[in-house]
Design a protein around this motif. Structure first.
Motif, mmCIF file in Angstrom:
data_model
loop_
_atom_site.group_PDB
_atom_site.id
_atom_site.type_symbol
_atom_site.label_atom_id
_atom_site.label_comp_id
_atom_site.label_asym_id
_atom_site.label_seq_id
_atom_site.Cartn_x
_atom_site.Cartn_y
_atom_site.Cartn_z
ATOM 1 N N PHE A 135 46.413 17.117 38.078
ATOM 2 C CA PHE A 135 46.115 15.837 39.397
ATOM 3 C C PHE A 135 47.158 14.679 39.824
ATOM 4 C CE2 PHE A 135 43.778 14.079 36.439
ATOM 5 C CZ PHE A 135 43.704 12.239 36.381
ATOM 6 N N LEU A 136 47.608 14.266 38.446
ATOM 7 C CA LEU A 136 48.485 13.216 38.662
ATOM 8 C C LEU A 136 49.418 13.219 39.977
ATOM 9 C CD1 LEU A 136 48.721 12.191 35.758
ATOM 10 C CD2 LEU A 136 47.421 11.102 36.811
ATOM 11 N N PRO A 137 49.917 14.483 40.607
ATOM 12 C CA PRO A 137 51.333 14.345 41.859
ATOM 13 C C PRO A 137 50.270 13.823 42.668
ATOM 14 C CG PRO A 137 51.345 16.062 40.604
ATOM 15 C CD PRO A 137 50.044 15.400 40.047
ATOM 16 N N GLU A 138 49.124 14.399 42.964
ATOM 17 C CA GLU A 138 48.812 13.489 44.374
ATOM 18 C C GLU A 138 48.535 12.583 43.904
ATOM 19 O OE1 GLU A 138 45.201 16.149 45.210
ATOM 20 O OE2 GLU A 138 46.081 18.061 44.984
ATOM 21 N N VAL A 139 48.046 11.608 43.140
ATOM 22 C CA VAL A 139 48.213 10.844 42.739
ATOM 23 C C VAL A 139 48.363 9.296 42.799
ATOM 24 C CG1 VAL A 139 46.913 8.561 41.352
ATOM 25 C CG2 VAL A 139 45.625 11.000 41.363
ATOM 26 N N ILE A 140 49.662 9.934 42.012
ATOM 27 C CA ILE A 140 51.179 8.858 42.006
ATOM 28 C C ILE A 140 51.904 9.010 43.400
ATOM 29 C CG2 ILE A 140 51.055 8.508 39.349
ATOM 30 C CD1 ILE A 140 53.651 11.254 39.602
ATOM 31 N N THR A 141 52.141 10.076 44.460
ATOM 32 C CA THR A 141 53.058 9.910 45.572
ATOM 33 C C THR A 141 52.396 10.561 46.475
ATOM 34 O OG1 THR A 141 55.204 9.946 45.562
ATOM 35 C CG2 THR A 141 54.347 11.569 44.593
ATOM 36 N N SER A 142 52.006 9.670 47.299
ATOM 37 C CA SER A 142 52.521 10.675 48.700
ATOM 38 C C SER A 142 52.674 11.390 49.449
ATOM 39 C CB SER A 142 51.311 9.964 50.025
ATOM 40 O OG SER A 142 52.609 8.803 49.799
ATOM 41 N N LYS A 143 54.635 11.387 49.036
ATOM 42 C CA LYS A 143 55.479 11.875 49.200
ATOM 43 C C LYS A 143 55.982 13.210 49.152
ATOM 44 C CE LYS A 143 58.799 7.844 49.894
ATOM 45 N NZ LYS A 143 60.042 7.430 48.454
ATOM 46 N N MET A 144 56.565 13.976 50.140
ATOM 47 C CA MET A 144 56.520 15.539 49.680
ATOM 48 C C MET A 144 57.377 15.765 51.075
ATOM 49 S SD MET A 144 52.669 17.472 49.675
ATOM 50 C CE MET A 144 51.791 16.978 51.489
ATOM 51 N N THR A 145 58.545 17.237 50.631
ATOM 52 C CA THR A 145 59.896 17.398 50.281
ATOM 53 C C THR A 145 59.357 18.309 51.914
ATOM 54 O OG1 THR A 145 59.569 19.503 49.897
ATOM 55 C CG2 THR A 145 61.027 17.904 48.476
ATOM 56 N N GLY A 146 59.707 18.659 52.845
ATOM 57 C CA GLY A 146 59.546 19.696 54.125
ATOM 58 C C GLY A 146 58.887 21.031 53.543
ATOM 59 N N MET A 147 59.603 21.265 52.744
ATOM 60 C CA MET A 147 58.204 22.305 51.956
ATOM 61 C C MET A 147 57.519 22.394 51.171
ATOM 62 S SD MET A 147 61.801 24.666 50.260
ATOM 63 C CE MET A 147 62.406 23.132 48.873
ATOM 64 N N GLY A 148 57.145 21.049 51.154
ATOM 65 C CA GLY A 148 55.523 20.717 50.827
ATOM 66 C C GLY A 148 55.256 20.520 49.391
ATOM 67 N N HIS A 149 56.477 20.072 48.804
ATOM 68 C CA HIS A 149 56.410 20.222 47.183
ATOM 69 C C HIS A 149 56.747 18.474 47.142
ATOM 70 C CE1 HIS A 149 56.568 23.966 46.738
ATOM 71 N NE2 HIS A 149 57.208 23.980 46.920
ATOM 72 N N ARG A 150 55.942 18.049 45.198
ATOM 73 C CA ARG A 150 55.929 16.590 45.488
ATOM 74 C C ARG A 150 56.915 16.651 43.505
ATOM 75 N NH1 ARG A 150 50.917 16.715 46.836
ATOM 76 N NH2 ARG A 150 50.680 14.566 48.324
ATOM 77 N N PHE A 151 57.323 17.787 43.220
ATOM 78 C CA PHE A 151 58.557 17.484 42.048
ATOM 79 C C PHE A 151 58.903 19.625 42.015
ATOM 80 C CE2 PHE A 151 55.050 14.266 40.687
ATOM 81 C CZ PHE A 151 55.682 14.170 39.723
ATOM 82 N N GLU A 152 59.724 19.730 41.708
ATOM 83 C CA GLU A 152 60.289 21.267 41.826
ATOM 84 C C GLU A 152 59.307 22.291 40.677
ATOM 85 O OE1 GLU A 152 63.786 21.509 38.655
ATOM 86 O OE2 GLU A 152 63.535 19.415 38.872
ATOM 87 N N VAL A 153 59.495 23.515 41.207
ATOM 88 C CA VAL A 153 59.155 24.322 40.193
ATOM 89 C C VAL A 153 60.270 24.701 39.456
ATOM 90 C CG1 VAL A 153 56.425 24.629 41.878
ATOM 91 C CG2 VAL A 153 58.721 25.242 42.838
ATOM 92 N N ASP A 154 59.889 25.857 38.767
ATOM 93 C CA ASP A 154 60.287 26.813 38.187
ATOM 94 C C ASP A 154 60.819 27.782 38.884
ATOM 95 O OD1 ASP A 154 62.988 27.194 36.073
ATOM 96 O OD2 ASP A 154 61.693 27.784 34.877
#
Length: 430
Positions: free
Chosen positions: A411-430
């Motif tokens: 759940f931490l990605p949603e807590v530590i940042t509200s930014k998202m790329t145009g594709m809707g990602h906060r972090f890369e996926v493999d």
């Protein structure tokens, strides 16, 4: 029935894990750099043939050839013995590689169980450690296909187990495996040299705390280092003929590694050569089940608390110092040397066994500190039930994501940042 299960719990645990692994292994996905890893093995085999024909080593002059290939060479050697043809049986080759990677990780988990069992003097705590190591969602997935990162994690873990056994007892059955697996780790990734440092520290502290004599410690040190160096050269054809020069060349190359790629991190597009210092720490935090993170915090608190109460048995304990160095040195080094990092924290998966040990230490610390406040039998049942609930939760995560555990986030990605790329990602996926 209960007495049988209790008596054979370790056998049942690892037999079940092995059976599940063998059942799901053919359907586990692969990763994007498997082909490159396979080619390292093929290329190294060709280099061996060339060396045997000319018996002449070459001084390294350009970067790239120093990539550690010991595990890839082992996998390719088994491939050659199997008789499989790459042109017509590529799927079978990669399935076989996946099986061998899983079995290697299985062996590492068994050794890690013994590391925890040796320290906490309880098979139950040992099984808890093995469970937490196995059930990290991303590492569980990678343990079926990632030869480089899981291979390095596995050989580091096995080497640490034998180093601990060698520290306790100077016997040939501990010395040779300690040197072999330390060498294999170094010959996969240069950071494996930390194992040599752990061994030197362990033997020295064993002498300082008078567990062994100076003479015995000196024998251990000289024998281990000499054998380790011999196997390092033997398992790494890059060193043949120019061992010292090429080893130093490869060692320097680790700090100078540059790889430029753009990645998604905290909702922004970042370049691998200009990452913030917290890259690895954040990735570990957002991809590790929170219950483990909380236990790790407890573990650090427990070490500090016990250190003030019993300095000698805590801060002079070679096992705890090894675990601390195993976890923190590889995470701090990239910050100091500004090393290139990319593709999440998978290149630092090898620190996870140390993270798990610290988590188990934290849970054990809580158990020891609170057991006196409750009736013994009731407390043990409640505490055991809580640990079973933790394992059940981790099992649920892995089952619900199967076979794509490698995309797990907590759940931490949603807590530590509200930014998202145009594709809707906060972090890369493999």
């Amino acid at each position: 029935m209960y007495s049988f299960i209790k008596k054979h719990l370790v056998l049942i645990f690892f037999s079940s894990y092995l059976a599940i692994g063998l059942y799901i292994w053919p359907n586990m996905p692969g990763n994007w750099d498997e082909l490159a890893n396979h080619r390292y093995g093929v290329g190294t085999y060709g280099n061996i043939i060339g060396f045997l024909e000319n018996w002449e080593g070459k001084k390294a002059t350009t970067r790239g050839g120093e990539h550690g290939t010991a595990y890839e060479l082992l996998l390719y050697g088994i491939e050659l013995l199997s008789g499989l043809e790459e042109d017509t049986q590529r799927r079978e080759i990669y399935l076989m590689r996946h099986l061998l990677i899983f079995l290697t990780f299985f062996a590492a988990c068994f050794c890690f169980y013994h590391i925890c069992n040796m320290y906490f003097k309880s098979r139950y705590w040992g099984l808890l450690g093995a469970s937490l190591l196995i059930l990290h969602p991303r590492i569980f997935n990678h343990s079926f296909h990632n030869s480089s990162d899981i291979g390095f994690l596995s050989f580091c873990t096995i080497a640490v187990f034998f180093i601990f056994k060698l520290t306790e007892s100077f016997k040939l059955r501990w010395l040779i495996p300690a040197a072999v697996f330390s060498a294999l780790a170094v010959d996969i990734r240069m950071p494996g040299v930390m194992l040599l440092g752990f061994a030197v520290m362990s033997f020295t502290l064993s002498m300082v705390t008078r567990q062994t004599s100076f003479k015995t410690s000196a024998y251990k040190l000289v024998s281990y280092l000499a054998l380790s160096w011999t196997f390092i050269v033997l398992f790494w054809p890059f060193l043949w003929g120019e061992a010292v020069y090429n080893f130093i060349f490869a060692f320097k190359g680790v700090a100078k590694l540059k790889f430029t790629a753009y990645m998604i991190y905290l909702g922004d597009s970042v370049v691998s050569t200009k990452l913030p210092w917290h890259y690895n720490f954040v990735w570990i935090a957002v991809t590790t089940p929170p219950v483990i993170l909380f236990a790790v915090i407890l573990g650090h608190f427990g070490v500090i608390y016990n250190g003030f109460r019993r300095f000698k048995t805590t801060f002079l304990d070679y096992r705890l110092l090894t675990i601390g160095g195993w976890m923190w040195a590889p995470l701090i080094a990239p910050v100091i040397f500004k090393s290139t990092m990319f593709d999440s924290w998978r290149h630092h998966f090898f620190v996870y066994p140390a993270i798990v040990f610290t988590a188990v230490y934290g849970l054990f610390f809580v158990f020891e500190m609170t057991k006196g406040f409750f009736r013994k039998e009731l407390f043990q049942k409640v505490f055991s039930g809580a640990l079973v609930a933790v394992i059940a939760h981790l099992l649920y995560i892995n089952i619900s994501l199967h076979p794509f555990q490698s995309i797990y986030f907590n759940f931490l990605p949603e807590v530590i940042t509200s930014k998202m790329t145009g594709m809707g990602h906060r972090f890369e996926v493999d």
